[in-house]
Scaffold this motif. Structure first.
Motif, PDB file in Angstrom:
ATOM      1  N   UNK A 170      -4.774  54.064  46.020  1.00  0.00           N
ATOM      2  CA  UNK A 170      -5.306  54.464  47.325  1.00  0.00           C
ATOM      3  C   UNK A 170      -6.483  53.603  47.764  1.00  0.00           C
ATOM      4  N   UNK A 171      -6.206  52.587  48.555  1.00  0.00           N
ATOM      5  CA  UNK A 171      -7.279  51.746  49.098  1.00  0.00           C
ATOM      6  C   UNK A 171      -7.991  52.480  50.221  1.00  0.00           C
ATOM      7  N   UNK A 195       0.193  46.669  46.258  1.00  0.00           N
ATOM      8  CA  UNK A 195      -0.820  47.673  45.942  1.00  0.00           C
ATOM      9  C   UNK A 195      -0.464  49.024  46.542  1.00  0.00           C
ATOM     10  N   UNK A 196      -0.002  49.012  47.792  1.00  0.00           N
ATOM     11  CA  UNK A 196       0.407  50.265  48.433  1.00  0.00           C
ATOM     12  C   UNK A 196       1.561  50.892  47.673  1.00  0.00           C
ATOM     13  N   UNK A 217     -14.162  56.914  37.197  1.00  0.00           N
ATOM     14  CA  UNK A 217     -13.023  56.475  36.397  1.00  0.00           C
ATOM     15  C   UNK A 217     -11.872  56.005  37.277  1.00  0.00           C
ATOM     16  N   UNK A 218     -11.636  56.744  38.349  1.00  0.00           N
ATOM     17  CA  UNK A 218     -10.522  56.387  39.231  1.00  0.00           C
ATOM     18  C   UNK A 218     -10.786  55.036  39.905  1.00  0.00           C
ATOM     19  N   UNK A 219     -12.006  54.845  40.371  1.00  0.00           N
ATOM     20  CA  UNK A 219     -12.340  53.589  41.044  1.00  0.00           C
ATOM     21  C   UNK A 219     -12.227  52.411  40.078  1.00  0.00           C
ATOM     22  N   UNK A 220     -12.669  52.626  38.860  1.00  0.00           N
ATOM     23  CA  UNK A 220     -12.555  51.567  37.854  1.00  0.00           C
ATOM     24  C   UNK A 220     -11.097  51.213  37.605  1.00  0.00           C
ATOM     25  N   UNK A 260      -8.531  51.753  39.597  1.00  0.00           N
ATOM     26  CA  UNK A 260      -7.932  51.148  40.783  1.00  0.00           C
ATOM     27  C   UNK A 260      -8.333  49.681  40.913  1.00  0.00           C
ATOM     28  N   UNK A 261      -9.599  49.403  40.644  1.00  0.00           N
ATOM     29  CA  UNK A 261     -10.072  48.025  40.741  1.00  0.00           C
ATOM     30  C   UNK A 261      -9.364  47.143  39.721  1.00  0.00           C
TER      31      UNK A 261
END
Lengths: 460, 460
Positions: free
Chosen positions: A243-244, A237-238, A281-284, A286-287
């Motif tokens: 970006x967690x 993921x990193x 949108x970004x969070x969606x 990323x998830x």
């Protein structure tokens, strides 16, 4: 008695804000960890920088140790009055002095807690992200270079302190850094004071970097069949640049303790807890990408929640894990370990630590900030059992040895205090002598938190 | 002659890798800025850390100054041999020692340039983001705490150096930091050495933090009718949490110089150049939101490009702006200024600087890293004209005075060298004495780059 003479002068300076009451001294002699109660001779409650400066001049004059105190939540005995002296409790210097929204910074006093700051910031759209779990003071967090669950995204106190006001051992007051976002104007004194554990000066004001409250937040917990697959998930993921905001590891023993405390029924396998911050949108996105990585590694039981109450429950469970673990062995005290290794070596470090724990016969659940390679084994001991203490110390010792061998550090975020002093020579070599030389240059009489962080001896 | 004795011993150590040839000394006595040629007595070309350590021991024995040299691109006279001595050119220590993809770090020698490192990394999917424009060496960039166009997203050298190997004045070799992502194990020696300009030690190895090459990149340039609206656009964008990878400001005079050099026909008004890094979806969203902010501020001529060649042209223009500005007054040399202020004060700092420039009668185009509040006026002077020099110095002086008054710093990214020495007392107060005390503790004979950064006098 030099300390008595200092106390007499300090009473003249502070009146009843200088206390020798046994209850007050006892309240400032302990900690949340396993160290023995070690009382100061007196406790001061200054209200201004000028008082801190005058207090420090008096203590220097009388060669009386001066120890800073925030919320008493540090875990390595930083505030133990190992040579007596005066503990300086910053409880009365706890104000927000300024919030500069356009510059996304705030000037605060050292006795302010991080939760109080964030409560104050709520309406501004900004927040201070560093979250060590405990509701520590910001002066204490700076002094121990604290970090915690959000460091993988927002950095540690090293990254989030822009400037300081500091009282030196001789009572001079300096300002380090500015409100500008960066500077190349000479040695980074701010960086030197952050993490100095009160051995080079007393922090009397901080300028902190703030961040925008994320528009959207999404969090999840998922189970893995092994430590390796959990860690591989994080590395992948990193590397994908996702970006967690948080990424936390819990081993099966920690999950068991959390189940017992919270009534949850998580399977007794390694888990990751993760959170993303950003636009909706970004969070969606990323998830989704993270979900694909988890699936590829065989992760299971994966559930997202954008609901604030679900997230609060999740992170409360994480923040209370320390207490859940303590409660799993009634009467126990904890030896808290804090190694940090390159993330490529994290799976082997955790796996070998688990083998050591099994061999020791002790219980020591593991949890950690896996995005940084930082993890804690909470070694549970009966404080009355010399055998427990010896086995616990040996276990902690092996963890540090291994971390150093793997290219890591004895302490990712808790600091040196007295607990990690034995490892500084091995970790830093001649660099530890350099630290002693710096200490000698700024505090030649060794009155600032003596017995901590640097090599002992000399005038100490 | 103590320096002659040192040179004799150094010739024994290094053979023909110790040069006294006038051409070699001259090549190491100048800089890209307006400072006078100031030659060292000899130039050394070590190949190993052990040689650097032996060299430093010899110089300490003979009280001979030692000055580190990377690519000679610093702008404040950092490498001037103001007291003679030996310049240590790290050109033969320019290897990539290790790239750890899983940990996203690299170990390199100090003479490696940032472009050479990024060429080496191309196939890994990783890159080193700090970009001061010049193809500086990584040792030099660390020593001056360099940053540049990408600092708003990726930080400065302070944020991207994880660990160092350093030769101290007495020839001891220390390692600061580890490959772990964070540590609370004592004073931050890495942070102390980064930005120390070779006055505390010579960097012989660096461990650098790498970042994932962005999946998608989008860049644009747009015009504004005033400095205020350009700066307001940046503040609004930062507050909305839109992660800009670069955000650069050019004033009308800089635009004119760029037009003349590149044949472009940009309108002669303030411009912003901006770049976003991320996933395709994230970059698209960020560009859209930024576009709305620009439109709300009346920005115009706004064009996005995700084409690599368009972006390369855009950033080549930005990187060559210094040369374009120099060419705008044939025969001129530049006094380069480097103030950095809280971003809320940036518009007034730039506007008032422009008024000062107009009053001075000199040409001094302005450009800067507006996301950090850092900007440069490139003050063009005839180096043969005492009047030009006096007016240019006065202009630079007023800029620093104003920056300090606005809560900023004399130098955001170029460093102190000799050029910013006159401002250190005003910026740091007693903090500057603290820097001198630290220098005294680590280099008591003042052999490491004497005459730079700290207060002069004493054994210097």
């Amino acid at each position: 008695m030099t300390i008595d003479a200092a106390v007499t002068d300090l009473t003249g300076l502070l009146g009843d804000r200088l206390s020798r009451a046994p209850a007050v001294r006892e309240a400032h002699g302990g900690s949340e960890s396993h160290f023995a109660l070690t009382l100061p001779d007196a406790v001061a409650f200054p209200e201004t920088t000028a008082e801190v400066a005058a207090l420090t001049r008096i203590c220097t004059h009388h060669r009386c140790p001066v120890i800073g105190w925030g919320a008493g939540t540090s875990l390595e005995g930083h505030t133990m009055a190992v040579r007596g002296g005066v503990t300086v409790d910053f409880a009365r210097m706890n104000r927000v002095l300024a919030v500069n929204a356009a510059d996304m910074d705030a000037q605060v006093q050292p006795g302010l807690t991080r939760e109080a700051l964030n409560a104050d910031l709520r309406a501004t759209g900004l927040f201070f992200p560093v979250d060590p779990g405990a509701n520590a003071t910001l002066g204490g967090m700076a002094s121990t270079r604290a970090s915690g669950t959000t460091a993988v995204r927002y950095g540690t106190m090293r990254d989030n302190v822009l400037a300081l006001e500091v009282v030196l051992a001789d009572g001079r007051v300096i300002r380090t850094g500015t409100r500008a976002r960066k500077s190349a104007a000479g040695y980074d004194l701010t960086g030197l004071l952050v993490g100095a554990e009160g051995t080079l000066g007393l922090i009397t004001e901080l300028t902190l970097r703030l961040h925008g409250q994320p528009e959207a937040v999404s969090a999840a917990i998922c189970a893995f069949d092994s430590i390796d697959t959990a860690v591989e998930t994080v590395i992948a993921t990193i590397q994908m640049g996702i970006p967690m905001a948080r990424i936390e590891f819990l081993d099966a023993a920690t999950v068991a303790a959390c189940n017992a405390r919270s009534g949850a029924a998580m399977p007794l396998v390694p888990h990751l807890m993760v959170e993303f911050h950003g636009s909706p949108a970004a969070v969606t996105e990323q998830a989704e990408v993270f979900g694909e990585v988890v699936a590829a590694q065989g992760g299971a039981g994966f559930q997202w929640s954008a609901q604030a109450e679900d997230r609060a429950r999740l992170w409360r469970m994480r923040h209370e894990a320390y207490w859940a673990i303590l409660a799993s062995r009634p009467g126990a005290r904890a030896i808290v370990t804090d190694v940090c290794v390159p993330i490529s070596r994290l799976a082997e470090a955790v796996t070998q630590t688990q083998a050591d724990i099994a061999a020791s016969g002790l219980s020591a659940p593991i949890l950690g900030h896996v995005g940084d390679g930082n993890f804690h084994a909470i070694i549970l001991i009966d404080p009355a059992s010399p055998d427990d203490i010896a086995r616990g110390d040996a276990l902690a010792h092996r963890m540090v040895d291994r971390a150093l061998r793997l290219g890591g550090t004895a302490t990712g975020e808790h600091g040196v205090g007295v607990g990690k002093l034995p490892y500084m020579q091995a970790e830093h070599g001649d660099g530890w002598s350099v630290m002693a030389a710096l200490k000698g240059a700024l505090d030649p009489l060794n009155i600032l938190n003596p017995g901590k962080l640097v090599r002992q001896g000399g005038t100490g």
